[in-house]
Design an enzyme around this catalytic site. Structure first.
Site, mmCIF file in Angstrom:
data_model
loop_
_atom_site.group_PDB
_atom_site.id
_atom_site.type_symbol
_atom_site.label_atom_id
_atom_site.label_comp_id
_atom_site.label_asym_id
_atom_site.label_seq_id
_atom_site.Cartn_x
_atom_site.Cartn_y
_atom_site.Cartn_z
ATOM 1 N N GLU A 50 4.526 -16.302 -60.381
ATOM 2 C CA GLU A 50 3.426 -15.832 -59.624
ATOM 3 C C GLU A 50 2.309 -17.004 -59.643
ATOM 4 O OE1 GLU A 50 4.074 -11.025 -59.449
ATOM 5 O OE2 GLU A 50 1.995 -11.758 -60.296
ATOM 6 N N ASP A 61 -9.484 -7.606 -60.714
ATOM 7 C CA ASP A 61 -9.123 -8.135 -61.901
ATOM 8 C C ASP A 61 -10.100 -8.099 -63.009
ATOM 9 O OD1 ASP A 61 -6.420 -9.924 -61.420
ATOM 10 O OD2 ASP A 61 -7.587 -10.690 -59.706
#
Lengths: 279, 404
Positions: A50, A61
């Site tokens: 990824e 995040d």
């Protein structure tokens, strides 16, 4: 249509083991180092890669990946460069699946059609776009599927049995189970809950289930790999990278190996897990 | 028989939360089930006469509504044109329009059984309003505020603390409103089961832009009645400052279908539109951030730009999605005012009317100073005086170099 992601999961199943999915931010800390790290991942033991597309406002995040995104942006990373990174990677590796992960705005501004054309041509296999739930499928998910790209959806502890069918409807490649309600880099959940959640998702779909959030070391990776089809590690790798940088945030001689050493150890953990026979 | 659909500007959003191409629900999957619950809970509450009745009671007795529609006589004389009225949202309990929306959301949170409230704040007025109602109803309150704003809006930080709220300074990004919103969203993703996110403006994922608009529409509804009492007719123009745009939407929305009413929104032009500013309509383009598609300030790669305004409440690189749509269809005219123009308006209103305005509505007054003189004396103009200026005195004094 069989994609690289489908092929890789079939191969893992045949080997009777879970896969290791690694996440790193494109362009962190600079484009050349990032390319060197990502190119070294398959040999170190990553089964699926990824690559984060940096964004100024990564709402889901934690501090580690926020900082990685800022380093990349300060280093001049753009979506064009990120796609280019995949193109160069593909010159030497035609098998390892690549998934781009990020937020919608940079893709929207690049232009959805143009993005899909360029990403596909570069060798991108799938997309994870955090702020596109099924309610917004018309934006990117449906065009991506039409372009032959996997669209991987996140399922979370709040995705109950009533919600799961909506989440799974246009998901392909694999399902990414976010094992906690929280931001990336947060604490790990207990193994029993992960096992339960994976079993629950599998009742709704034949797709492989990858589990992420909170996996930081080989022991933890091994535990999650007992139940999941793949283990995703992100913040721990980003942290290892960050710790290898000099005081100005620049790459050092140990930056690449700081990441690949941890990947190798995680891969060993994943591979040593005794799999409960699938299904 | 075919029934002709009335031509209305007030029917949005559609079922999926869109105003034209704007709005939507661009959030992480973790939040989606909660957002759907919220939509359902709000739809039910809206239909419940008991909810309305309870809210009306608090609006009257706790917040002090209706707020006056005040004829600004000396400002009118000074400018020599339109007859200028101020809608006095600065006189609400907590000192701004923000509390209208917070009351609605906190009552909804109670209905949904949520005990922990989070909010983002820029100037601190939304944070103060949220802290106030959390104190009143005994709820835990956490307010995210950019570290820059914590420094320039200290009186509001102290007010929030006095009210028992936890103020969490945000040190990521530009350390202003946008970053506070990111951090609030991160908190929400983490504590989704227990927590209600009280958004302060007409932005964010559906149903927030609609819900906040509905709670703020009392501003325009009262104005309509009060103007009829004062002048026996509709106003000719409305003008309000716009950051996210909740005070403006609250004033504008009840008048959108009265096409004789000119409507002006004033964005913050900061140091000037060619330099650092916070005018997303004037200087931005459509993009996706914080749960909705709207006009955003960004670079060529879709990275969000840092906004600048002297006013912490307008210092945000986006705008509510319904405003974006009203701009595109031409129903609302969007203008802007610079830091310096707002400072001049701040001083003028203070000295002519004995009302110290917040720097946010001072931006609207700055454009009034230009537009009012061009209008005839029977032109009725309503300015939304969205908040009081006590919080801004220190930063105004600093900008004026001690000449305050």
């Amino acid at each position: 249509m069989t994609t690289r992601i489908d092929k890789r999961f079939s191969a893992l199943k045949a080997e009777g083991r879970a896969g290791l999915v690694t996440f790193l931010m494109a362009g962190d800390p600079d484009h050349a180092t990032s390319l060197a790290i990502i190119s070294a991942l398959p040999k170190a033991g990553a089964d699926l890669i990824e690559i984060g597309m940096p964004f100024t406002d990564p709402m889901a995040d934690g501090p580690a990946i926020q900082a990685a995104g800022l380093r990349a942006l300060q280093g001049g990373e753009t979506l064009t460069k990120t796609i280019d990174l995949v193109r160069i990677f593909r010159k030497t590796d035609t098998d390892t699946p690549i998934v781009l992960m990020g937020y919608y705005n940079p893709i929207y501004i690049y232009g959805v059609d143009r993005f899909l054309t360029d990403a596909k041509a570069a060798g991108v296999d799938g997309l994870i776009v955090v702020d596109l739930p099924p309610e917004e499928d018309a934006e990117l998910c449906l065009p991506a599927l039409k372009a032959g790209m996997n669209f991987i959806r996140l399922a979370t502890p709040t995705t109950d049995d009533k919600r799961l069918p909506a989440v799974l409807a246009n998901t392909s490649g694999f399902v990414y189970y976010v094992s906690i309600t929280g931001i990336t880099g947060a604490a790990a959940p207990d193994a029993a809950r992960v096992a339960q959640a994976v079993a629950r998702i599998k009742r709704h779909t034949p797709l492989p289930v990858a589990v992420g959030f909170g996996v930081r070391d080989a022991a933890r990776a091994r535990a999650v790999a007992q139940d999941a089809d793949a283990v995703v590690v992100g913040s721990a790798l980003v942290d290892a990278l960050a710790q290898s940088l000099d005081k100005n945030g620049k790459a050092t001689k140990t930056t690449v190996s700081a990441v690949t050493d941890l990947v190798a150890s995680l891969a060993e953990g994943v591979r040593s897990a005794g799999r409960v026979a699938a299904e | 028989m075919t029934i002709q659909q009335p031509n209305t500007f007030r029917s949005g959003p559609d079922e999926s939360g869109h105003f034209g191409i704007y709005g939507g629900r661009f959030v992480a999957e973790t939040l989606m089930p909660l957002i759907l619950d919220l939509e359902k809970a709000y739809a039910e509450a809206k239909k419940d006469p008991a909810f309305r009745k309870e809210m009306d009671g608090y609006l009257k007795n706790y917040i002090g509504r209706p707020s006056p529609l005040y004829f600004a006589e000396r400002l009118t004389q000074h400018l020599g044109g339109a007859k200028i009225y101020f809608k006095r949202e600065d006189l609400n309990h907590t000192g701004a329009h923000k509390v209208n929306n917070v009351l609605g959301q906190i009552m909804l949170a109670r209905r949904m059984g949520k005990k922990r409230i989070i909010a983002e704040t820029g100037a601190g007025m939304h944070g103060v309003a949220t802290a106030t109602l959390c104190a009143k109803f005994g709820l835990e309150c956490i307010v995210y505020m950019g570290a820059v704003d914590v420094a320039r809006q200290e009186p509001n930080v102290l007010r929030m603390r006095a009210l028992g709220a936890t103020v969490r300074p945000v040190t990521s990004g530009a350390r202003t409103l946008k970053d506070a919103m990111n951090e609030a969203l991160r908190d929400w993703v983490t504590n989704v089961e227990s927590t209600f996110y009280c958004i302060g403006t007409v932005a964010g994922p559906h149903p927030y832009p609609m819900m906040v608009r509905d709670f703020q529409s009392i501003i325009g509804e009262e104005t309509r009645v009060q103007m009829h009492e004062a002048e026996g007719r509709l106003p000719d123009s409305l003008i309000a400052c716009i950051g996210g745009g909740s005070n403006a939407m609250g004033l504008f929305h009840p008048f959108l279908d009265d096409t004789s009413v000119e409507i002006y929104g004033v964005e913050a032009a900061g140091h000037g539109l060619a330099k650092l500013h916070a005018a997303s309509i004037a200087g931005g383009r459509p993009g996706v951030l914080h749960g909705n598609r709207t006009y955003l300030l960004m670079d060529a790669d879709g990275q969000i730009a840092e906004a600048h305004s002297i006013s912490a409440g307008l210092d945000y690189p986006g705008i509510g999605p319904e405003h974006a749509w009203l701009n595109d269809i031409g129903r609302v005219t969007f203008l802007s005012a610079t830091d310096d123009e707002a400072l001049a308006a701040f001083q003028l209103v203070s000295r002519l009317e004995g009302i110290i305005p917040a720097l946010e509505p001072a931006h609207a007054v700055a454009r009034v100073m230009e537009i009012a003189p061009t209008k005839p004396k029977d032109h009725l103009m309503v300015v939304n005086m969205s908040g009081r200026g006590d919080k801004d005195l220190a930063s105004v004094a600093e900008h004026l170099g001690g000449k305050l």
